[in-house]
Design a protein around this motif. Structure first.
Motif, PDB file in Angstrom:
ATOM      1  N   THR A 257      39.940  69.306 -78.094  1.00 58.04           N
ATOM      2  CA  THR A 257      39.279  69.485 -79.375  1.00 58.04           C
ATOM      3  C   THR A 257      39.006  70.962 -79.583  1.00 58.04           C
ATOM      4  O   THR A 257      38.836  71.723 -78.621  1.00 58.04           O
ATOM      5  N   ALA A 258      38.992  71.378 -80.841  1.00 64.60           N
ATOM      6  CA  ALA A 258      38.746  72.778 -81.166  1.00 64.60           C
ATOM      7  C   ALA A 258      38.169  72.878 -82.568  1.00 64.60           C
ATOM      8  O   ALA A 258      38.421  72.026 -83.429  1.00 64.60           O
ATOM      9  N   ALA A 259      37.383  73.955 -82.797  1.00 66.72           N
ATOM     10  CA  ALA A 259      36.822  74.224 -84.121  1.00 66.72           C
ATOM     11  C   ALA A 259      36.700  75.728 -84.300  1.00 66.72           C
ATOM     12  O   ALA A 259      36.364  76.456 -83.350  1.00 66.72           O
ATOM     13  N   ASN A 260      36.994  76.184 -85.513  1.00 64.94           N
ATOM     14  CA  ASN A 260      36.881  77.608 -85.844  1.00 64.94           C
ATOM     15  C   ASN A 260      36.199  77.741 -87.202  1.00 64.94           C
ATOM     16  O   ASN A 260      36.624  77.126 -88.187  1.00 64.94           O
ATOM     17  N   LEU A 261      35.153  78.545 -87.251  1.00 64.67           N
ATOM     18  CA  LEU A 261      34.395  78.773 -88.478  1.00 64.67           C
ATOM     19  C   LEU A 261      34.475  80.245 -88.837  1.00 64.67           C
ATOM     20  O   LEU A 261      34.062  81.104 -88.052  1.00 64.67           O
ATOM     21  N   LYS A 268      37.052  92.877 -97.068  1.00 69.41           N
ATOM     22  CA  LYS A 268      37.817  93.549 -96.017  1.00 69.41           C
ATOM     23  C   LYS A 268      37.305  93.270 -94.601  1.00 69.41           C
ATOM     24  O   LYS A 268      37.860  93.810 -93.641  1.00 69.41           O
ATOM     25  N   PHE A 269      36.284  92.440 -94.479  1.00 68.49           N
ATOM     26  CA  PHE A 269      35.754  92.164 -93.133  1.00 68.49           C
ATOM     27  C   PHE A 269      35.477  90.674 -92.990  1.00 68.49           C
ATOM     28  O   PHE A 269      34.692  90.110 -93.745  1.00 68.49           O
ATOM     29  N   LYS A 270      36.111  90.058 -91.996  1.00 70.17           N
ATOM     30  CA  LYS A 270      35.949  88.635 -91.747  1.00 70.17           C
ATOM     31  C   LYS A 270      35.690  88.400 -90.265  1.00 70.17           C
ATOM     32  O   LYS A 270      36.301  89.032 -89.397  1.00 70.17           O
ATOM     33  N   ALA A 271      34.781  87.471 -89.980  1.00 69.29           N
ATOM     34  CA  ALA A 271      34.477  87.084 -88.597  1.00 69.29           C
ATOM     35  C   ALA A 271      34.730  85.588 -88.449  1.00 69.29           C
ATOM     36  O   ALA A 271      34.376  84.801 -89.327  1.00 69.29           O
ATOM     37  N   THR A 272      35.338  85.208 -87.316  1.00 72.55           N
ATOM     38  CA  THR A 272      35.638  83.799 -87.053  1.00 72.55           C
ATOM     39  C   THR A 272      35.169  83.439 -85.654  1.00 72.55           C
ATOM     40  O   THR A 272      35.617  84.027 -84.658  1.00 72.55           O
ATOM     41  N   LEU A 273      34.250  82.487 -85.589  1.00 73.13           N
ATOM     42  CA  LEU A 273      33.733  81.998 -84.321  1.00 73.13           C
ATOM     43  C   LEU A 273      34.511  80.743 -83.932  1.00 73.13           C
ATOM     44  O   LEU A 273      34.646  79.812 -84.735  1.00 73.13           O
ATOM     45  N   GLY A 274      35.043  80.711 -82.696  1.00 74.92           N
ATOM     46  CA  GLY A 274      35.883  79.596 -82.289  1.00 74.92           C
ATOM     47  C   GLY A 274      35.498  79.010 -80.950  1.00 74.92           C
ATOM     48  O   GLY A 274      34.897  79.687 -80.095  1.00 74.92           O
ATOM     49  N   TYR A 275      35.836  77.726 -80.780  1.00 67.66           N
ATOM     50  CA  TYR A 275      35.617  77.039 -79.508  1.00 67.66           C
ATOM     51  C   TYR A 275      36.743  76.036 -79.309  1.00 67.66           C
ATOM     52  O   TYR A 275      37.149  75.336 -80.244  1.00 67.66           O
ATOM     53  N   GLU A 276      37.275  75.984 -78.080  1.00 64.09           N
ATOM     54  CA  GLU A 276      38.282  74.984 -77.752  1.00 64.09           C
ATOM     55  C   GLU A 276      38.006  74.402 -76.378  1.00 64.09           C
ATOM     56  O   GLU A 276      37.627  75.127 -75.443  1.00 64.09           O
ATOM     57  N   PHE A 277      38.212  73.094 -76.266  1.00 60.18           N
ATOM     58  CA  PHE A 277      38.067  72.374 -75.000  1.00 60.18           C
ATOM     59  C   PHE A 277      39.375  71.654 -74.708  1.00 60.18           C
ATOM     60  O   PHE A 277      39.908  70.947 -75.572  1.00 60.18           O
ATOM     61  N   LEU A 278      39.907  71.867 -73.504  1.00 60.46           N
ATOM     62  CA  LEU A 278      41.084  71.143 -73.042  1.00 60.46           C
ATOM     63  C   LEU A 278      40.739  70.507 -71.702  1.00 60.46           C
ATOM     64  O   LEU A 278      40.281  71.184 -70.766  1.00 60.46           O
ATOM     65  N   SER A 279      40.924  69.198 -71.595  1.00 59.01           N
ATOM     66  CA  SER A 279      40.490  68.476 -70.401  1.00 59.01           C
ATOM     67  C   SER A 279      41.346  68.838 -69.188  1.00 59.01           C
ATOM     68  O   SER A 279      42.480  69.299 -69.313  1.00 59.01           O
ATOM     69  N   GLY A 280      40.774  68.624 -68.006  1.00 61.83           N
ATOM     70  CA  GLY A 280      41.470  68.870 -66.748  1.00 61.83           C
ATOM     71  C   GLY A 280      40.897  67.982 -65.666  1.00 61.83           C
ATOM     72  O   GLY A 280      40.280  66.957 -65.948  1.00 61.83           O
TER      73      GLY A 280
END
Length: 424
Positions: A257-261, A268-280
């Protein structure tokens, strides 16, 4: 050059021979990329040192289309500068020849339904599961057949592929070893105002030796969804995929699962906060079940840091990954910059011998800059550095932050002019 002229005139002949409204175009891409690798892909060891090289892609695209039929042929040469002797020429040398990257035809039965067959890239959504892998000089394309539907607000692709080593008339004695034996998938996408939603179901068959003399094909499935929203200032995307079935004799149970905001503070300035989880799975796990998520045919270089420590020909069947990132996009004069730090964590246990290590794997910082020199020429450069923890050393080997610097730098020039265009 004679080969290119022959192909050009042959395709041009198609235009003059038909009564349909037709278009024909051709373009060339030459894309050299210099790389300085000093711990790229994995940590340096006391006996390894940095290296540098220049990889090069040369691609020639031919496009034809009329009211019902579209066709594309893309010829490609990929090489490392110096790998072919400067006295060597001619296509008899396999490392100095053009290969077919794309060769497909698409026929429209109606305004909404069509079929597409031949060698083609398969690229969907954010390319996490199926992507064209354009960063790699060779790219990725499949021999496949598609049935396609495209309505006003929705699309549906049904894809089919069957692979074999040759056209032998009897079954081989060894399993098909390259990628997969057969594949079927369905991809559906719809738009609801500014929200796009996709669903993917992919079935992948791989051969294995069930007994020393018996080959069997087992199937694994990847099922999931991807959604993205694009507003004037706010952007958001989300994905959720699960994997089940069997690979060889082993059961599969994995997920991602992943999400990016993103938020544009100014034009001219953009910020994107992201998180991703990959099982193991834990390093000392004794279960044969496959719990490690596999992005399969994704453009994995675009995820989890540009230094390719995870899921780019590595990290498969491992402890999984948690990736927290913050991407900052901004221009300085005519140069577009992107700065992205990543914090990496292992969601499962890592051991150094019998000692359990901390879940924090390290921090990577990626900086890229892009500048358009001319209408057909773009220069892109980047620098990345990995600040690895002792847990990363325990996971991958090599030496960490205390002993050496692991970094990577590159400069790529993309030259892509259209050389011919005709309409009739």
């Amino acid at each position: 050059m004679k080969l290119l002229k022959t192909i050009s005139f042959s395709l041009l002949g198609l235009i003059t021979a038909s009564t349909y409204a037709q278009e024909f175009s051709s373009d060339i891409q030459i894309r050299p990329r210099y790389e300085y690798t000093n711990g790229f892909g994995t940590l340096l060891t006391p006996t390894t040192e940095h290296t540098s090289f220049i990889g090069n892609r040369t691609r020639v695209n031919f496009n034809y289309g009329d009211a019902k039929l579209k066709m594309k042929v893309a010829l490609q040469n990929v090489r490392t500068w110096g790998a072919v002797n400067n006295l060597t020429g001619g296509i008899s040398n396999a490392t100095n020849s053009f290969v077919l990257f794309e060769g497909w035809a698409q026929y429209s039965f109606s305004d909404k339904w069509s079929t597409k067959v031949g060698r083609q890239p398969l690229s969907y959504d954010n390319q996490r599961i199926l992507g064209g892998l354009d960063w790699a000089n060779q790219g990725r394309s499949f021999d496949a057949a598609l049935i396609k539907f495209k309505g006003a607000k929705s699309q549906l692709d049904l894809g089919f592929a069957l692979n074999a080593d040759s056209e032998a008339k009897v079954a081989p004695a060894t399993p098909f070893a390259t990628d997969f034996k057969d594949m079927q998938y369905a991809w559906y996408h719809t738009n609801i105002k500014k929200l796009g939603v996709s669903f993917l179901a992919l079935n992948l068959g791989r051969e294995y030796l069930k007994t020393p003399s018996e080959i069997e094909t087992n199937y694994s499935q990847t099922l999931g969804t991807y959604a993205n929203y694009a507003g004037k200032k706010v952007t958001f995307d989300f994905s959720l995929y699960g994997q089940t079935g069997k690979i060889g004799k082993n059961e599969v149970s994995a997920w991602q699962t992943a999400a990016n905001l993103g938020y544009a503070f100014t034009p001219k300035f953009k910020a994107t906060l992201g998180y991703e989880f990959l099982s193991g799975k834990d390093q000392n796990a004794s279960s044969s079940m496959v719990k490690s998520f596999n992005p399969i045919f994704g453009t994995n270089h675009a995820f989890n840091g540009f230094m390719d420590y995870f899921y780019v020909g590595n990290h498969g069947g491992s402890v999984g990954l948690q990736d927290v990132s913050l991407k900052l996009d901004f221009p300085i004069k005519k140069v577009n910059f992107s700065l992205t730090p990543h914090l990496f964590y292992a969601p499962n246990k890592i051991y150094a011998g019998t000692v359990e290590k901390d879940s924090y794997l390290g921090t990577e910082v990626d900086l890229t800059a892009a500048y358009k020199v001319y209408k057909d020429i773009t220069v892109v450069a980047g620098y990345s550095q990995m600040f690895a923890s002792e847990s990363m050393v325990a996971l991958k080997g090599g030496t960490g932050l205390k002993d050496t610097t692991n970094n990577w730098a590159w400069v790529m020039v993309n030259i892509n002019p259209q050389i011919f265009s005709s309409k009739k």
